[in-house]
Scaffold this motif. Structure first.
Motif, short mmCIF file in Angstrom:
data_model
loop_
_atom_site.label_atom_id
_atom_site.label_comp_id
_atom_site.label_asym_id
_atom_site.label_seq_id
_atom_site.Cartn_x
_atom_site.Cartn_y
_atom_site.Cartn_z
N UNK A 107 17.26 -5.23 -19.67
CA UNK A 107 18.15 -4.00 -21.21
C UNK A 107 18.57 -4.56 -22.27
N UNK A 108 17.97 -4.36 -23.66
CA UNK A 108 19.34 -5.36 -24.47
C UNK A 108 18.71 -7.16 -24.56
N UNK A 109 18.05 -7.79 -23.64
CA UNK A 109 18.14 -8.87 -22.89
C UNK A 109 16.88 -9.24 -23.30
N UNK A 110 15.88 -8.13 -24.12
CA UNK A 110 14.22 -9.12 -24.38
C UNK A 110 14.39 -9.70 -25.33
N UNK A 111 14.91 -9.96 -26.52
CA UNK A 111 14.73 -10.65 -27.29
C UNK A 111 15.05 -12.32 -27.13
N UNK A 112 16.57 -12.50 -26.11
CA UNK A 112 16.70 -13.90 -25.99
C UNK A 112 15.48 -14.14 -23.89
N UNK A 113 15.17 -13.15 -23.87
CA UNK A 113 14.14 -13.52 -22.34
C UNK A 113 12.83 -13.57 -22.63
N UNK A 114 12.28 -13.64 -23.35
CA UNK A 114 11.01 -13.04 -24.14
C UNK A 114 10.46 -13.88 -25.40
N UNK A 132 11.73 1.47 -16.51
CA UNK A 132 12.75 2.10 -16.63
C UNK A 132 13.35 1.34 -18.11
N UNK A 133 13.14 0.61 -18.89
CA UNK A 133 13.94 -0.68 -19.56
C UNK A 133 14.02 0.00 -21.19
N UNK A 134 15.06 0.58 -21.34
CA UNK A 134 15.57 1.25 -23.08
C UNK A 134 14.56 0.90 -23.81
N UNK A 135 14.78 2.33 -24.43
CA UNK A 135 13.51 2.09 -25.38
C UNK A 135 14.66 0.99 -26.28
N UNK A 136 15.72 1.37 -27.15
CA UNK A 136 16.71 0.14 -27.71
C UNK A 136 16.47 -1.28 -27.10
N UNK A 137 16.05 -1.65 -26.29
CA UNK A 137 15.85 -2.87 -26.13
C UNK A 137 14.69 -3.76 -26.35
N UNK A 138 13.20 -2.43 -27.06
CA UNK A 138 12.18 -3.08 -27.89
C UNK A 138 12.93 -3.33 -29.26
N UNK A 139 12.84 -4.83 -29.45
CA UNK A 139 13.03 -5.49 -30.62
C UNK A 139 11.94 -5.98 -31.65
N UNK A 140 10.90 -6.17 -31.00
CA UNK A 140 9.40 -6.04 -31.87
C UNK A 140 8.16 -5.50 -31.93
#
Length: 222
Positions: A107-114, A132-140
């Motif tokens: 959560x909140x780390x997709x930009x950092x991790x992927x 279950x990962x938050x919608x707000x985490x999907x940054x792309x």
């Protein structure tokens, strides 16, 4: 410009959907139904996430060279490094590869991790599962995996949707039901093919006018 729509079902369903602007999809475990369709750089190669075989997936990707395929679901953050390495290999054969984050530790780390080389895929919640990962985490740009067409469209208001795959309407059509643009209900005249056509047309309608995000336009090369 429109969101790309894929369906992975039978030859008949794909033929009908193609007439309405959709593209062919297939699981790597069953390429039979796409033999008569242009798939290279156009199709969606899905996975068998419950019983995943990386070797079979790569073999199918090399054989079909799809527009988009999905890497193995990230159900545990500690498997992410291995999945990214697998995705890098898949990227040799598919124009786009999407990572499916499911561990809430992401959560909140997709930009950092992927890495930015990869799209994201959101597993639309159903009774069979979902992310279950938050919608707000999907940054792309995102591919929406499965689920109801109305749920997919609602999610699109909060995400940068590149593409969807939708097979739900094919199951309802077998029982004389269709998607009317709001919900599934009994078709007034019935018939499997009529249910398919009307569902596809109504799904197209609810996506008509959807504002494509600039990030998606860039990914599409427009």
């Amino acid at each position: 410009m429109e969101v790309l729509k894929f369906v992975a079902h039978s030859k008949k369903v794909i033929s009908i959907a193609k007439e309405h602007g959709w593209h062919p999809g297939a699981r790597y475990t069953n390429l039979r139904d796409i033999r008569n369709f242009s798939f290279c750089e156009l199709g969606f190669l899905d996975i068998n996430w419950k019983s995943y075989s990386y070797e079979r997936h790569v073999e199918a990707a090399a054989q079909t060279t799809p527009l988009l395929t999905i890497a193995r679901d990230v159900e545990c953050i500690f498997s992410l490094d291995k999945i990214i390495k697998e995705a890098e290999t898949l990227l040799k054969y598919s124009r786009h590869v999407a990572i499916v984050p499911k561990d809430t530790l992401m959560n909140g780390r997709l930009k950092e991790l992927i890495p930015k080389d990869f799209m994201l895929a959101y597993s639309v919640p159903t009774k069979y599962g979902g992310t279950q990962v938050s919608i707000e985490s999907f940054d792309r740009p995102v591919h929406l995996l499965g689920g109801r067409p109305d749920t997919q469209r609602a999610l699109a208001e909060k995400m940068k949707v590149f593409s969807i795959d939708c097979n739900r309407f094919t199951l309802d059509a077998r029982y004389g039901d269709y998607f009317d643009g709001v919900k599934f209900r009994r078709h007034p005249t019935g018939g499997y093919e009529r249910c398919l056509i009307d569902s596809i047309e109504n799904i197209n309608k609810i996506w008509s006018g959807y504002g494509i995000h600039d990030d998606v336009r860039n990914l599409m090369g427009v």
